[in-house]
Design an enzyme around this catalytic site. Structure first.
Site, short mmCIF file in Angstrom:
data_model
loop_
_atom_site.label_atom_id
_atom_site.label_comp_id
_atom_site.label_asym_id
_atom_site.label_seq_id
_atom_site.Cartn_x
_atom_site.Cartn_y
_atom_site.Cartn_z
N GLY A 107 0.82 -1.20 0.00
CA GLY A 107 0.00 0.00 0.00
C GLY A 107 0.86 1.25 0.00
O GLY A 107 2.06 1.20 -0.25
N ALA A 108 0.24 2.39 0.30
CA ALA A 108 0.95 3.66 0.38
C ALA A 108 0.15 4.63 1.23
O ALA A 108 -1.07 4.49 1.36
CB ALA A 108 1.19 4.25 -1.01
N GLY B 186 3.31 2.73 8.80
CA GLY B 186 3.36 1.57 9.68
C GLY B 186 4.76 1.23 10.16
O GLY B 186 4.97 0.19 10.79
N GLU C 38 10.22 -2.61 3.37
CA GLU C 38 9.38 -2.41 2.18
C GLU C 38 10.23 -1.95 1.00
O GLU C 38 10.06 -2.44 -0.13
CB GLU C 38 8.28 -1.39 2.47
CG GLU C 38 7.23 -1.92 3.44
CD GLU C 38 6.25 -0.86 3.91
OE1 GLU C 38 5.21 -1.24 4.46
OE2 GLU C 38 6.53 0.35 3.75
N LYS D 68 -5.78 8.33 -0.97
CA LYS D 68 -4.31 8.37 -0.99
C LYS D 68 -3.75 9.07 -2.22
O LYS D 68 -2.54 9.33 -2.29
CB LYS D 68 -3.76 6.95 -0.90
CG LYS D 68 -4.28 6.15 0.29
CD LYS D 68 -3.91 6.79 1.61
CE LYS D 68 -4.59 6.11 2.79
NZ LYS D 68 -4.23 4.71 2.95
#
EC number: 5.3.1.6
Length: 215
Positions: free
Chosen positions: A80-81, A95, A101, A119
């Site tokens: 995700g971002a 996170g 990552e 986002k």
């Protein structure tokens, strides 16, 4: 937004091929991807995980978690971002898993980013930029970031990364040159990783919706 996250995550399953070792990121949207991956776990060889949190969830679904040192390069990484710009440059690290990552993204032939519509931004920086830092260098790095960017670094008190480091969140940025800023911040002694994914942006962004939008 939970439904949008789920839709983006399930669309990403389309990119998973039989026999793959899949790189898996961290976060609330990725949790939906892990759940979907678990349903086809018998088709893949396993996963490389970017955090202890994701590792635990993968194992709950019976997906074997492998060491990147043993797998070599990966065909696919899904993550995700926190923010995504029109060039698929990202802010990540909300996170606190940004270093692992970034390592997995670098090792992967294809990086799929899954997000909900909130986002998407025209310019990165409204979301504070995470920077992972060696603990003894926290104040030094904060001063140098302030001098370099004019942004306000804030220590994420009480948070220790899976690598044993601390996180500074840099507020009040407008990142018009993500590649340049990523390069500059990486030069500060004590910086482990910058949560800008610009030198290695996402290859594909999936925005959750009916239907999901693929960018």
């Amino acid at each position: 937004m939970s439904e949008a996250k789920r839709l983006a995550a399930e669309k990403a399953i389309d990119y998973v091929e039989d026999g793959m070792i899949v790189g898996v990121g961290t976060g609330s949207t990725v949790a939906y991807f892990i759940d979907a991956l678990g349903r086809i776990g018998h088709r893949i060889k396993g996963a490389v995980s970017s955090s202890e949190q994701s590792t635990a969830r993968l194992r709950q679904h019976g997906v074997e978690v492998l060491d990147l040192n043993h797998t070599g390069n990966l065909s696919l990484y899904v993550d995700g971002a926190d923010e995504c710009d029109p060039n698929r440059c990202l802010i990540k690290g909300g996170g606190a898993a940004l270093t692992r990552e970034k390592i997995i993204a670098e090792a992967s032939e294809r990086f799929i980013c899954i997000v909900d519509p909130s986002k998407q931004v025209p310019v990165l920086g409204k979301f504070p930029l995470p920077v992972e830092v060696i603990p003894m260098a926290r104040s030094l790095v904060a001063r140098q970031i302030l001098a370099l960017t004019g942004g306000q670094p804030v220590w994420r008190d009480g948070v220790v990364t899976d690598n044993g480091n601390v996180v500074l969140d840099v507020h009040h940025l407008q990142i018009t040159d993500p590649v340049g800023l990523e390069r500059s911040l990486n030069q500060i002694p004590g910086v482990v990783c910058v949560g800008l994914f610009a030198r290695r942006p996402a290859d594909v962004v999936i925005v959750g919706g009916e239907p999901p939008q693929v960018i």
